[in-house]
Design an enzyme around this catalytic site. Structure first.
Site, PDB file in Angstrom:
ATOM      1  N   GLN A 150       0.824  -1.196   0.000  1.00  0.00           N
ATOM      2  CA  GLN A 150       0.000   0.000   0.000  1.00  0.00           C
ATOM      3  C   GLN A 150       0.861   1.250   0.000  1.00  0.00           C
ATOM      4  O   GLN A 150       0.620   2.194  -0.750  1.00  0.00           O
ATOM      5  CB  GLN A 150      -0.902  -0.005   1.242  1.00  0.00           C
ATOM      6  CG  GLN A 150      -1.969   1.024   1.167  1.00  0.00           C
ATOM      7  CD  GLN A 150      -2.791   0.855  -0.088  1.00  0.00           C
ATOM      8  OE1 GLN A 150      -3.326  -0.209  -0.346  1.00  0.00           O
ATOM      9  NE2 GLN A 150      -2.874   1.890  -0.900  1.00  0.00           N
ATOM     10  N   HIS A 156       2.282   2.943  -3.185  1.00  0.00           N
ATOM     11  CA  HIS A 156       1.410   3.624  -4.154  1.00  0.00           C
ATOM     12  C   HIS A 156       1.642   5.125  -4.171  1.00  0.00           C
ATOM     13  O   HIS A 156       1.533   5.768  -5.212  1.00  0.00           O
ATOM     14  CB  HIS A 156      -0.070   3.354  -3.847  1.00  0.00           C
ATOM     15  CG  HIS A 156      -0.565   2.088  -4.459  1.00  0.00           C
ATOM     16  ND1 HIS A 156      -0.561   1.872  -5.814  1.00  0.00           N
ATOM     17  CD2 HIS A 156      -1.083   0.967  -3.907  1.00  0.00           C
ATOM     18  CE1 HIS A 156      -1.057   0.665  -6.071  1.00  0.00           C
ATOM     19  NE2 HIS A 156      -1.370   0.090  -4.934  1.00  0.00           N
ATOM     20  N   GLU A 216     -10.586   0.911   2.307  1.00  0.00           N
ATOM     21  CA  GLU A 216     -10.696   0.469   0.915  1.00  0.00           C
ATOM     22  C   GLU A 216     -10.320  -1.019   0.813  1.00  0.00           C
ATOM     23  O   GLU A 216     -11.086  -1.830   0.332  1.00  0.00           O
ATOM     24  CB  GLU A 216      -9.752   1.333   0.062  1.00  0.00           C
ATOM     25  CG  GLU A 216      -9.711   0.958  -1.410  1.00  0.00           C
ATOM     26  CD  GLU A 216      -8.590   1.693  -2.145  1.00  0.00           C
ATOM     27  OE1 GLU A 216      -7.710   2.292  -1.469  1.00  0.00           O
ATOM     28  OE2 GLU A 216      -8.569   1.637  -3.387  1.00  0.00           O
ATOM     29  N   HIS A 217      -9.115  -1.348   1.276  1.00  0.00           N
ATOM     30  CA  HIS A 217      -8.660  -2.748   1.313  1.00  0.00           C
ATOM     31  C   HIS A 217      -8.604  -3.182   2.774  1.00  0.00           C
ATOM     32  O   HIS A 217      -8.019  -2.480   3.599  1.00  0.00           O
ATOM     33  CB  HIS A 217      -7.248  -2.888   0.746  1.00  0.00           C
ATOM     34  CG  HIS A 217      -7.090  -2.384  -0.646  1.00  0.00           C
ATOM     35  ND1 HIS A 217      -6.622  -1.115  -0.924  1.00  0.00           N
ATOM     36  CD2 HIS A 217      -7.334  -2.970  -1.849  1.00  0.00           C
ATOM     37  CE1 HIS A 217      -6.581  -0.944  -2.247  1.00  0.00           C
ATOM     38  NE2 HIS A 217      -7.004  -2.052  -2.834  1.00  0.00           N
ATOM     39  N   ASP A 242      -5.275  -6.668  -6.613  1.00  0.00           N
ATOM     40  CA  ASP A 242      -4.857  -5.556  -7.466  1.00  0.00           C
ATOM     41  C   ASP A 242      -4.650  -6.018  -8.905  1.00  0.00           C
ATOM     42  O   ASP A 242      -4.810  -5.240  -9.839  1.00  0.00           O
ATOM     43  CB  ASP A 242      -3.535  -4.968  -6.951  1.00  0.00           C
ATOM     44  CG  ASP A 242      -3.728  -4.096  -5.724  1.00  0.00           C
ATOM     45  OD1 ASP A 242      -4.874  -3.734  -5.423  1.00  0.00           O
ATOM     46  OD2 ASP A 242      -2.710  -3.784  -5.059  1.00  0.00           O
ATOM     47  N   HIS A 290     -53.830  13.068 -12.474  1.00  0.00           N
ATOM     48  CA  HIS A 290     -53.380  11.705 -12.190  1.00  0.00           C
ATOM     49  C   HIS A 290     -54.592  10.808 -11.959  1.00  0.00           C
ATOM     50  O   HIS A 290     -54.636   9.662 -12.406  1.00  0.00           O
ATOM     51  CB  HIS A 290     -52.477  11.681 -10.945  1.00  0.00           C
ATOM     52  CG  HIS A 290     -51.070  12.119 -11.207  1.00  0.00           C
ATOM     53  ND1 HIS A 290     -50.746  13.386 -11.611  1.00  0.00           N
ATOM     54  CD2 HIS A 290     -49.887  11.448 -11.133  1.00  0.00           C
ATOM     55  CE1 HIS A 290     -49.428  13.486 -11.765  1.00  0.00           C
ATOM     56  NE2 HIS A 290     -48.887  12.317 -11.477  1.00  0.00           N
TER      57      HIS A 290
END
Lengths: 444, 444
Positions: free
Chosen positions: B263, B266, B330-331, B364, B423
């Site tokens: 991680q 990144h 996220e992960h 990934d 209606h």
């Protein structure tokens, strides 16, 4: 009021065709944006006291507490007529039936030996349902949003709606909320309600996602909180409501006119478009529109919408389909002999009403479909509201040693190609562990 | 570089707990916003010429045409190694397998006698896939977006990616695009690419929805075009990537460290969080992180991310679950003895990796799950990217005369309650038609 002119599609240039399907410009007012920005920021800072102050200012109600006494939800049915109670019960049952049918299946699949991939679903925990105020209560919108949240299993559905100056809300709203298991109703509306739900106050719980229609302040506030860090997701972009009717020579002009007027009475900016390959039928519809319009209690509003309605004459049904797909209507009504056969090519619409006995008002109220739909051309890229909008999808993966071994080389080579050593190493460190005891035994 | 301090969860105040899980502030820069607003407006006005000018300015490439010669897609595989080709093929097969399993079922149900409600699905017609440039090509992101569009059946998937100063893009990107059936690649990046796809230019087709990651210009441009009338929908809000690992005393410290570093490499703003109920294991992981970090080619970037990584000591596994749900990563990697049992309470995550042999890099690249995931806490209210994001749901309803008769009273009573005469009238005009010949015969 004169009849509208008939637009002959085949004679138009490409630009004129685009103009014939253009929608009314939505105001992008700096004043509106700044006003909403200020309200949102006040509510974030001063929470309950700001919401209470705005409720006094905009709704004329001086409240001691934002939350409605739950007893007023529990006992709402004693205040409504049997007819309305029964109507809400019928609509509730049908909407529930259709939304329960939308329950998604979890997925579990072995993509490669030892590599299990899953897709799971979970209800959003906290959802905020916004119900506008105005001249009449909207129990139908409570049902559309509330049933979805209930079927999804959302832990805490809350509802915001502006109170009357006396600090009350209609019994129809409360009864519909009770049916949907909603125990938290907050007496506030407008941008202050949206901000309260997005960020939370001492009284209003912060929600994960906000649903529901509203005026330009509500719409702008929803956009703003959906962009703000720590805000909330929203259902879809908003725009004026609209209907497009495809009719042929055998359609009943009175039915078609009634459907166009159902749309027109929603608001002066509503769009009603008739697309038909028969000039005589168009003229009959125009006569019927004028006749029926005169009888409506909301004829002033509907009349304004009728003024900018469109009547488009096409060469044949195929061209009518083409026009509809180019417009991408929120509501699409097909009153032709072969209505069902036209479904295959008709994909750009929020909801499609097939045949002579499927008026828009059926879907607006009680057939079971959701009446929260993408409008303003968004039917090209957004979905109709449904159960899945109240849930999240997430994935799970579990690899055994052998599974990782099977795809490890591919992972490492792709990591190399992308220059990400640590990604490669996370595989390598596992596969080179020679002390491994029970390689694949511990994974299912 | 020193080891990070260990945060003991149980000793923290509520505010300190929130701080321990806070994410880095994302810049909301007026300069960025104004720059992007200008680029978007230039592209809307001057189309190709604006995109070409920005591509020269920002990417240093002077192009004669924005579109990549399709032969360069068709023949890409001759330019890549067998290893990378095979890795892309493996990843493609697994991603395709998992996304094909997500194909939704249409629904057709009779909610009341004679009232048929349907939910149908259609692929979005035109989708724009954005692939960032930068130091290394990202064929994996091409696969994540391209396979989804291909399986959904999108008619026209297009891809934008910034070219090198020589006007070329990596063969890996082109080969991955070919696998996904993408024939339209446009040589542009940044806000100008997003604007080109959202509004169309002479060369770039206007798309319905834009997918993919990018830098702050791309992110801001996606937000702006998703708000603009006539723009495009987008996949989800963006934020820095992040991982949270739940480990227990029996986890392998080297594996955990490798995942945290995957991680960290990144970007400097990546978040890596370890939550563990065993202090000795945390200390081992910290040692492993330092050891492994020294070996990485991107150790400068990863080192910055490691500096603000968090090590949280909990009282027990239950508290670890609680911390993870509060963070909504996220992960989420679960390396505990009972990893699978923890899935039930662990719902707030984009993708969950179960057990010792499921590193983040598997998802990934090649396990089959999508690596486009909600980050920055959005795992609470947004879904992981999947097949459904490339499709639209819409509803269809068809009532017979009897069907309308069955629910007609409910529709009329609700229309009354909401003050909408037209209606009501759309039902009344149909049910009072006494000349009706074949009442329910014409509907299935």
């Amino acid at each position: 009021m004169s009849s509208q002119s008939i637009i002959e599609w085949g004679t138009l240039s490409t630009q004129a065709q685009a103009d014939a399907l253009s929608r009314p410009a939505m105001k992008d007012s700096v004043l509106l944006r700044d006003t909403v920005t200020k309200i949102v920021s006040q509510v974030r800072e001063n929470q309950d006291s700001a919401v209470l102050a705005y409720t006094k200012e905009f709704d004329g109600a001086e409240l001691s507490s934002l939350r409605l006494d739950p007893d007023l939800i529990e006992n709402a049915e004693s205040e409504i007529s049997d007819a309305v109670k029964s109507a809400i019960d019928t609509a509730y049952a049908n909407i529930k039936c259709f939304h329960e049918a939308q329950r998604p299946q979890d997925i579990r699949i072995e993509t490669a030996p030892g590599v299990i991939c899953e897709q799971k679903h979970a209800a959003l925990e906290k959802v905020g349902l916004y119900i506008p105020g105005g001249s009449a209560p909207l129990p139908s919108t409570v049902l559309m949003l509330g049933v979805s949240a209930q079927v999804a299993g959302c832990e805490l559905p809350i509802l915001c709606t502006p109170p009357s100056p006396q600090g009350v809300i209609a019994a129809e709203i409360r009864y519909a909320a009770k049916k949907c298991g909603i125990q938290h109703i907050y007496l506030c509306g407008g941008a202050q309600a949206i901000a309260g739900m997005a960020f939370g106050t001492e009284t209003i719980p912060k929600v994960d996602k906000i649903f529901g229609p509203g005026n330009s302040f509500v719409t702008e506030a929803k956009q703003q909180v959906s962009q703000a860090l720590g805000g909330a997701a929203i259902d879809m972009p908003a725009g004026p409501s609209e209907v497009l009717v495809i009719a042929d020579a055998n359609a009943n002009a009175a039915y078609v006119a009634a459907d166009l007027l159902s749309q027109a009475e929603h608001g002066a900016d509503s769009q009603a478009v008739l697309v038909c390959d028969n000039q005589a039928l168009i003229e009959q519809v125009q006569q019927q529109v004028l006749l029926q319009l005169a009888q409506l209690s909301r004829r002033d509003i509907a009349g304004q919408a009728v003024e900018h309605s469109r009547y488009i004459l096409t060469a044949d049904i195929e061209q009518s389909v083409e026009v509809s797909n180019a417009y991408a209507p929120e509501h699409l009504i097909v009153q032709t002999d072969n209505a069902r056969e036209l479904l295959a090519p008709l994909k750009h619409a929020g909801s499609i009403f097939v045949g002579a006995y499927s008026p828009e008002s059926a879907g607006d109220y009680a057939s079971g479909t959701n009446h929260v739909l993408p409008t303003y051309g968004y039917a090209r890229n957004y979905s109709s509201l449904g159960l899945l909008d109240f849930m999240r999808r997430y994935t799970v993966q579990e690899l055994s040693y052998d599974g990782l071994n099977n795809i490890g080389q591919a992972i490492m080579d792709l990591a190399d190609a992308e220059g990400l050593d640590a990604h490669r190493n996370a595989v390598k460190v596992r596969l080179s562990n020679i002390n491994e005891q029970s390689r694949s035994g511990e994974n299912p």
